[in-house]
Design an enzyme around this catalytic site. Sequence first.
Site, PDB file in Angstrom:
ATOM      1  N   ASP A   1      13.679  -8.855  29.588  1.00  0.00           N
ATOM      2  CA  ASP A   1      14.801  -8.749  28.646  1.00  0.00           C
ATOM      3  C   ASP A   1      15.949  -9.667  29.056  1.00  0.00           C
ATOM      4  O   ASP A   1      16.600 -10.286  28.208  1.00  0.00           O
ATOM      5  CB  ASP A   1      15.302  -7.306  28.570  1.00  0.00           C
TER       6      ASP A   1
ATOM      7  N   TYR B   1      12.536   7.864  29.983  1.00  0.00           N
ATOM      8  CA  TYR B   1      11.435   7.369  30.801  1.00  0.00           C
ATOM      9  C   TYR B   1      11.750   7.568  32.267  1.00  0.00           C
ATOM     10  O   TYR B   1      12.899   7.488  32.700  1.00  0.00           O
ATOM     11  CB  TYR B   1      11.069   5.924  30.454  1.00  0.00           C
TER      12      TYR B   1
ATOM     13  N   ASN C   1       6.322  -8.225  24.158  1.00  0.00           N
ATOM     14  CA  ASN C   1       6.496  -6.975  24.918  1.00  0.00           C
ATOM     15  C   ASN C   1       5.439  -5.916  24.636  1.00  0.00           C
ATOM     16  O   ASN C   1       5.750  -4.805  24.200  1.00  0.00           O
ATOM     17  CB  ASN C   1       7.884  -6.385  24.622  1.00  0.00           C
TER      18      ASN C   1
ATOM     19  N   ARG D   1       3.103  -2.842  25.212  1.00  0.00           N
ATOM     20  CA  ARG D   1       3.147  -1.643  26.053  1.00  0.00           C
ATOM     21  C   ARG D   1       1.887  -0.826  25.802  1.00  0.00           C
ATOM     22  O   ARG D   1       1.734  -0.199  24.761  1.00  0.00           O
ATOM     23  CB  ARG D   1       4.395  -0.803  25.745  1.00  0.00           C
TER      24      ARG D   1
ATOM     25  N   GLU E   1      15.751  -4.051  23.832  1.00  0.00           N
ATOM     26  CA  GLU E   1      16.745  -4.793  23.059  1.00  0.00           C
ATOM     27  C   GLU E   1      18.171  -4.442  23.467  1.00  0.00           C
ATOM     28  O   GLU E   1      19.087  -5.262  23.317  1.00  0.00           O
ATOM     29  CB  GLU E   1      16.528  -4.529  21.562  1.00  0.00           C
TER      30      GLU E   1
ATOM     31  N   ASP F   1       8.590   9.783  28.065  1.00  0.00           N
ATOM     32  CA  ASP F   1       8.784  11.035  27.338  1.00  0.00           C
ATOM     33  C   ASP F   1       9.704  10.703  26.165  1.00  0.00           C
ATOM     34  O   ASP F   1      10.882  11.041  26.152  1.00  0.00           O
ATOM     35  CB  ASP F   1       9.411  12.102  28.255  1.00  0.00           C
TER      36      ASP F   1
ATOM     37  N   GLY G   1      16.693  -0.102  27.750  1.00  0.00           N
ATOM     38  CA  GLY G   1      15.678  -0.287  26.721  1.00  0.00           C
ATOM     39  C   GLY G   1      15.671  -1.743  26.330  1.00  0.00           C
ATOM     40  O   GLY G   1      16.716  -2.399  26.349  1.00  0.00           O
TER      41      GLY G   1
ATOM     42  N   ASP H   1      18.554  -1.202  34.330  1.00  0.00           N
ATOM     43  CA  ASP H   1      17.940  -2.043  33.302  1.00  0.00           C
ATOM     44  C   ASP H   1      18.790  -3.248  32.931  1.00  0.00           C
ATOM     45  O   ASP H   1      18.269  -4.296  32.549  1.00  0.00           O
ATOM     46  CB  ASP H   1      17.715  -1.225  32.025  1.00  0.00           C
TER      47      ASP H   1
END
Length: 340
Positions: A281, A88, A166, A168, A35, A104, A33, A317
Amino acid sequence: MKIITLGEIMLRLSTPGNTRFVQSDSFDVVYGGGEANVAVSLANYGHDAYYVTKLPKHEIGQSAVNALRRYGVHTDYIARGGDRVGIYYLETGASMRASKVIYDRAGSSIAEASVDDFDFDKIMEGADWFHWSGITPAISANGAALTKAACIAAKKHGVTVSCDLNYRKKLWTPAEAQAVMKDLMQYVDVCIGNEEDAELCLGFKPEGTDVSSGKLDLNGYKTIFEQMRVQFGFKTVCTTLRESFSATHNGWSALIYDGEEFYQSKRYEINPIIDRVGGGDSFSGGLIHGLLTKKTQGEALEFAVAASALKHTINGDFNLVSAEEVEALAGGDGSGRVQR
């Protein structure tokens, strides 16, 4: 350095390799995610990185906490409660087929959290930096309220605040984004975002730029940066420059402006891309580290661009690289030779 980030960490379910959703009968599982990814980068660079969120008390919530702890992120300020961890799904593209994300995440613990779940005054005490992204206020009205409360506390304690815009499109419209984000910009010292983010979140667009065609014209950026600084009071404005030739081949560089120097980084040719999720990120994490530790903004930007270029070679990520590895690439060693 004590650095705070605030946001939603999600369970990522990705199809193995480059398989499509409709043909996969299993998923690879990691957590990530916006942050949270920044916090992991900063922990890897030796900072005291604290991640603020809310997660359920059940085992999936604990698994998310454990993923952060594994890489040295402090989880002291994570509230526990609520019913679910956001999810996700990721289908990794190749060549001319783009990657695809399905969310989701409705009703997640952090999306339903209240300001009362956190003592932001205590959280920001003694902090050097606070980072958030436009994803957090986009997930819910509660998320927007949390972000504003955290920003107010950060400014009260003299903490530098950075924001990665960011945008979305699956979470809100440009009108919704601008209604919230323009108000939050009053607390921001360092604004980070690409050309699409700046247009959709704040209404600024450099002319002659089309990322989908790989076309970039730098002439309009300095003017836009100056306008953003004047309107919102930013100390520093920064943008990544992604030339998207295909899902697996990008050009990558960045620009930074502090009102005096307009600096362009070196450019990296990233081909093939292993995983571009978290690329922005990793740039934010590298920039924060650079601005805190380097003598010039140019050096800070070169560190950030090198860090994010490396992230494109790593699955998941999180950007799992050390400061030494980033310094080596920023210093010109991009050969990829085995280190013995």
